[in-house]
Design a protein around this motif. Structure first.
Motif, mmCIF file in Angstrom:
data_model
loop_
_atom_site.group_PDB
_atom_site.id
_atom_site.type_symbol
_atom_site.label_atom_id
_atom_site.label_comp_id
_atom_site.label_asym_id
_atom_site.label_seq_id
_atom_site.Cartn_x
_atom_site.Cartn_y
_atom_site.Cartn_z
ATOM 1 N N ALA A 170 -3.895 -0.660 -8.537
ATOM 2 C CA ALA A 170 -2.774 -1.211 -9.321
ATOM 3 C C ALA A 170 -3.196 -2.476 -10.057
ATOM 4 C CB ALA A 170 -1.591 -1.513 -8.402
ATOM 5 N N LEU A 171 -4.035 -3.291 -9.419
ATOM 6 C CA LEU A 171 -4.325 -4.620 -9.973
ATOM 7 C C LEU A 171 -5.775 -4.778 -10.422
ATOM 8 C CD1 LEU A 171 -2.251 -6.774 -7.428
ATOM 9 C CD2 LEU A 171 -1.518 -5.807 -9.598
ATOM 10 N N GLY A 172 -6.611 -3.790 -10.147
ATOM 11 C CA GLY A 172 -7.950 -3.769 -10.752
ATOM 12 C C GLY A 172 -9.017 -4.593 -10.048
ATOM 13 N N VAL A 173 -8.774 -5.030 -8.814
ATOM 14 C CA VAL A 173 -9.815 -5.764 -8.071
ATOM 15 C C VAL A 173 -9.947 -5.129 -6.688
ATOM 16 C CG1 VAL A 173 -10.382 -7.970 -6.968
ATOM 17 C CG2 VAL A 173 -9.545 -7.927 -9.321
ATOM 18 N N VAL A 174 -11.186 -4.813 -6.301
ATOM 19 C CA VAL A 174 -11.407 -4.102 -5.036
ATOM 20 C C VAL A 174 -11.800 -5.105 -3.941
ATOM 21 C CG1 VAL A 174 -12.717 -2.254 -3.902
ATOM 22 C CG2 VAL A 174 -12.155 -2.065 -6.342
ATOM 23 N N PRO A 175 -11.084 -5.092 -2.809
ATOM 24 C CA PRO A 175 -11.424 -6.015 -1.713
ATOM 25 C C PRO A 175 -12.570 -5.468 -0.858
ATOM 26 C CG PRO A 175 -9.573 -4.670 -1.071
ATOM 27 C CD PRO A 175 -9.950 -4.225 -2.468
ATOM 28 N N ASP A 176 -13.072 -6.300 0.064
ATOM 29 C CA ASP A 176 -14.083 -5.839 1.023
ATOM 30 C C ASP A 176 -13.424 -5.074 2.163
ATOM 31 O OD1 ASP A 176 -16.523 -7.131 -0.081
ATOM 32 O OD2 ASP A 176 -15.216 -8.883 0.125
ATOM 33 N N ALA A 177 -12.185 -5.407 2.414
ATOM 34 C CA ALA A 177 -11.436 -4.707 3.467
ATOM 35 C C ALA A 177 -9.954 -4.910 3.196
ATOM 36 C CB ALA A 177 -11.811 -5.255 4.841
ATOM 37 N N PHE A 178 -9.127 -3.983 3.688
ATOM 38 C CA PHE A 178 -7.683 -4.176 3.558
ATOM 39 C C PHE A 178 -6.965 -3.530 4.739
ATOM 40 C CE2 PHE A 178 -6.122 0.009 2.109
ATOM 41 C CZ PHE A 178 -7.262 0.593 1.590
ATOM 42 N N ALA A 179 -5.759 -4.032 4.962
ATOM 43 C CA ALA A 179 -4.960 -3.528 6.075
ATOM 44 C C ALA A 179 -3.671 -2.939 5.532
ATOM 45 C CB ALA A 179 -4.622 -4.669 7.030
ATOM 46 N N THR A 180 -3.209 -1.869 6.182
ATOM 47 C CA THR A 180 -1.881 -1.369 5.859
ATOM 48 C C THR A 180 -1.163 -1.002 7.155
ATOM 49 O OG1 THR A 180 -0.589 0.003 4.363
ATOM 50 C CG2 THR A 180 -2.412 1.094 5.499
ATOM 51 N N ALA A 181 0.145 -0.805 7.053
ATOM 52 C CA ALA A 181 0.971 -0.405 8.213
ATOM 53 C C ALA A 181 2.300 0.085 7.619
ATOM 54 C CB ALA A 181 1.157 -1.566 9.184
ATOM 55 N N LYS A 182 3.415 -0.369 8.163
ATOM 56 C CA LYS A 182 4.756 -0.041 7.662
ATOM 57 C C LYS A 182 4.862 1.399 7.127
ATOM 58 C CE LYS A 182 6.448 -4.700 6.689
ATOM 59 N NZ LYS A 182 7.370 -4.931 7.793
ATOM 60 N N VAL B 284 21.574 -11.081 -13.484
ATOM 61 C CA VAL B 284 20.118 -10.903 -13.362
ATOM 62 C C VAL B 284 19.410 -11.768 -14.399
ATOM 63 C CG1 VAL B 284 18.207 -9.254 -13.529
ATOM 64 C CG2 VAL B 284 20.378 -8.567 -12.477
ATOM 65 N N ARG B 285 18.544 -12.665 -13.905
ATOM 66 C CA ARG B 285 17.834 -13.552 -14.821
ATOM 67 C C ARG B 285 16.475 -12.965 -15.214
ATOM 68 N NH1 ARG B 285 16.409 -19.766 -13.313
ATOM 69 N NH2 ARG B 285 18.045 -20.348 -14.758
ATOM 70 N N ALA B 286 15.735 -12.420 -14.246
ATOM 71 C CA ALA B 286 14.404 -11.854 -14.528
ATOM 72 C C ALA B 286 14.009 -10.929 -13.389
ATOM 73 C CB ALA B 286 13.381 -12.980 -14.651
ATOM 74 N N LEU B 287 13.005 -10.107 -13.654
ATOM 75 C CA LEU B 287 12.514 -9.179 -12.628
ATOM 76 C C LEU B 287 11.076 -9.510 -12.275
ATOM 77 C CD1 LEU B 287 14.022 -5.920 -14.120
ATOM 78 C CD2 LEU B 287 14.890 -7.253 -12.199
ATOM 79 N N ARG B 288 10.718 -9.256 -11.022
ATOM 80 C CA ARG B 288 9.354 -9.500 -10.553
ATOM 81 C C ARG B 288 8.848 -8.272 -9.804
ATOM 82 N NH1 ARG B 288 9.988 -15.076 -7.188
ATOM 83 N NH2 ARG B 288 10.877 -16.368 -8.840
ATOM 84 N N GLY B 289 7.527 -8.217 -9.615
ATOM 85 C CA GLY B 289 6.939 -7.156 -8.817
ATOM 86 C C GLY B 289 6.593 -5.956 -9.657
ATOM 87 N N ARG B 290 6.231 -4.880 -8.991
ATOM 88 C CA ARG B 290 5.930 -3.641 -9.705
ATOM 89 C C ARG B 290 6.170 -2.445 -8.794
ATOM 90 N NH1 ARG B 290 0.380 -3.064 -12.088
ATOM 91 N NH2 ARG B 290 0.490 -5.254 -12.623
ATOM 92 N N GLY B 291 6.126 -1.260 -9.414
ATOM 93 C CA GLY B 291 6.396 -0.055 -8.632
ATOM 94 C C GLY B 291 7.762 -0.169 -7.979
ATOM 95 N N LEU B 292 7.834 0.149 -6.713
ATOM 96 C CA LEU B 292 9.110 0.055 -6.013
ATOM 97 C C LEU B 292 9.079 -1.066 -4.973
ATOM 98 C CD1 LEU B 292 10.119 3.817 -5.930
ATOM 99 C CD2 LEU B 292 11.036 1.983 -7.384
ATOM 100 N N LEU B 293 8.425 -2.159 -5.366
ATOM 101 C CA LEU B 293 8.528 -3.442 -4.650
ATOM 102 C C LEU B 293 8.978 -4.444 -5.704
ATOM 103 C CD1 LEU B 293 8.161 -5.345 -2.269
ATOM 104 C CD2 LEU B 293 5.716 -5.379 -2.700
ATOM 105 N N GLY C 57 0.803 -1.222 0.000
ATOM 106 C CA GLY C 57 0.000 0.000 0.000
ATOM 107 C C GLY C 57 0.831 1.265 0.000
ATOM 108 N N ASN C 58 0.133 2.383 0.180
ATOM 109 C CA ASN C 58 0.787 3.690 0.347
ATOM 110 C C ASN C 58 1.677 4.062 -0.831
ATOM 111 O OD1 ASN C 58 -0.231 3.807 3.159
ATOM 112 N ND2 ASN C 58 1.122 2.042 3.376
ATOM 113 N N GLY C 59 1.199 3.727 -2.026
ATOM 114 C CA GLY C 59 1.889 4.161 -3.244
ATOM 115 C C GLY C 59 2.997 3.242 -3.706
ATOM 116 N N ARG C 60 3.299 2.198 -2.940
ATOM 117 C CA ARG C 60 4.473 1.366 -3.239
ATOM 118 C C ARG C 60 4.399 0.721 -4.627
ATOM 119 N NH1 ARG C 60 9.408 0.717 -1.653
ATOM 120 N NH2 ARG C 60 8.763 2.016 0.076
ATOM 121 N N LEU C 61 3.168 0.376 -5.080
ATOM 122 C CA LEU C 61 3.052 -0.286 -6.392
ATOM 123 C C LEU C 61 2.910 0.730 -7.531
ATOM 124 C CD1 LEU C 61 0.697 -3.316 -5.547
ATOM 125 C CD2 LEU C 61 3.196 -3.191 -5.430
ATOM 126 N N GLY C 62 3.074 2.007 -7.217
ATOM 127 C CA GLY C 62 2.900 3.026 -8.256
ATOM 128 C C GLY C 62 1.444 3.435 -8.404
#
Ligand SMILES: Cc1ncc(COP(=O)(O)O)c(C=O)c1O
Length: 389
Positions: free
Chosen positions: A225-237, A310-319, A213-218
């Motif tokens: 970022a991923l196009g599916v809305v949950p019923d609830a979500f948690a953030t921290a960090k 480096v073989r491949a990259l995973r993730g998105r934004g700055l994760l 969360g908090n912008g990490r995925l851009g």
């Protein structure tokens, strides 16, 4: 000190001492280190951000602490800063101190609202260390022996897993990008299948956005970022950029489906953490800021893709996860990078190194990364193989 009091050795510490830090740079007894680990996704705006510092100083001066029995302006200020960032729908939010508590509150609410006994999670799950979420972990050493809920463990990323959500299951909890498990992004068809199965069965779809969360995925949140809305979500960090805060967001009708008296906390939503979070939210959830995160991510990925090992990259934004060419191993490369002045993270997968730098990492930081990476990989290829840890 006589040595009668020692810290419990829960953590294996890296071999240097930090003496200070500013932006993406740590000052250490070994010299400056570029911090691409970001305090494990906490330092959203880097170290010692002057804006967050000023917000904290103002808040301390104005009102250092009051209990949750008393109203103060800081709550409304944070809600106003967060509201524009949220996916469509009406939301309610509850403040606590950590990611584990924020996740556990989602589970408590879902079990109470649905009256069902089980929670579904996925292989690769990590949702924190309190007893109610440690029991969900895929990492044996972290698991508590008893769980307050029945636990169903399903394969991550497989849309067919959604068929397992029957009327016993209160909720399904997942990290939209599993970070510790090796930066594994949930595919769109998998998320959509979970959304449909939850709509059909009445289970809640829950996102653990403690890292994502908090912008990490851009984008503000994984829902965008991923196009599916949950019923609830948690953030921290990263939500308060270095102050302890966890937030549990509930979307209607879930928000009104349980007794809110189920949740409570002395320090959750304390004025200082809220002031820091409001400053972070006001800056991070601006379209131009999120666009800058995406464009830095693209530059970083382009650089990484051309680096040796480096073989491949995973993730998105700055994760981001960097999958390494064998025989390169992430713990060994992490240590070699540290020798060369860059701090990165490992994952449960020894083939994957993790980068989660401050979201406002200046583009110039890519140059020391390139230099350190090249030096580290070349030192490792000329050295005798290091033991895998
Ligand atoms: C995805 C995820 N969820 C939950 C937690 C737990 O957060 P906290 O340590 O603040 O309780 C973490 C911590 O690393 C995490 O990475």
């Amino acid at each position: 000190m006589s040595g009668r009091l020692r810290e419990l050795p829960s953590y294996r510490r890296l071999p240097f001492r930090v003496t200070g830090g500013r932006g993406p740079w740590l000052q250490t007894d070994r010299g400056p280190v570029l911090d691409l680990y970001g305090g494990h996704c906490v330092n959203t705006l880097g170290l010692g951000d002057p804006g967050v510092g000023a917000a904290l100083a103002r808040q301390w001066e104005e009102l250092s602490f009051v209990s949750n029995a008393l109203e103060h302006g800081g709550r409304a200020t944070l809600l106003a800063a967060l509201e524009p960032s949220l996916p469509p729908g009406a939301w309610q939010v509850f403040a606590t101190n950590s990611g584990a508590e924020a996740n556990e509150n989602l589970l408590k609410a879902a079990v109470a609202a649905t009256g069902r006994p089980a929670v579904a999670v996925f292989d690769g799950a990590f949702h924190g260390r309190t007893a109610g979420v440690a029991c969900l972990s895929s990492r044996a050493g972290a698991v508590t022996p008893r769980s307050p809920w029945g636990v169903r463990r399903l394969p991550f990323g497989e849309a067919a897993a959604a068929a397992e959500l029957d009327e016993e299951v209160a909720c399904v909890l997942l990290e939209p990008v599993q970070s510790l498990a090796g930066v594994r992004e949930a595919p769109r068809d998998f998320l959509e299948a979970l959304r449909e199965a939850c709509d059909r069965s009445g289970a809640w779809l829950l996102f653990d956005e403690v890292q994502t969360g908090n912008g990490r995925l851009g984008a503000s949140w994984a829902a965008q970022a991923l196009g599916v809305v949950p019923d609830a979500f948690a953030t921290a960090k990263g939500v308060a950029g270095g102050l302890p805060l966890g937030l549990s967001f509930f979307r209607e009708p879930a928000a009104s489906a349980f007794d809110p008296g189920l949740l409570g906390s002395t320090f959750g939503g304390a004025p200082l953490a809220l002031a820091a979070a409001a400053e972070v939210a006001r800056r991070v959830h601006r379209p131009a800021f999120l666009e800058a995160v995406r464009s830095l991510s693209a530059r970083l990925q382009e650089l990484l893709a051309g680096l040796p090992g480096v073989r491949a990259l995973r993730g998105r934004g700055l994760l981001l996860g960097v999958e390494l060419e064998p025989p390169l191993r992430a713990p060994v490369l992490r240590d070699a990078l540290l020798e060369a002045g860059v701090l990165a993270g490992t994952t449960w997968d020894p083939a994957v190194l993790r980068l989660m730098p401050p979201l406002d990492l200046p583009g110039e930081a890519l140059e020391p990364l390139e230099r350190a990476w090249t030096a580290a990989v070349s030192a490792l290829s000329s050295a005798p193989p290091a033991p895998i840890r």
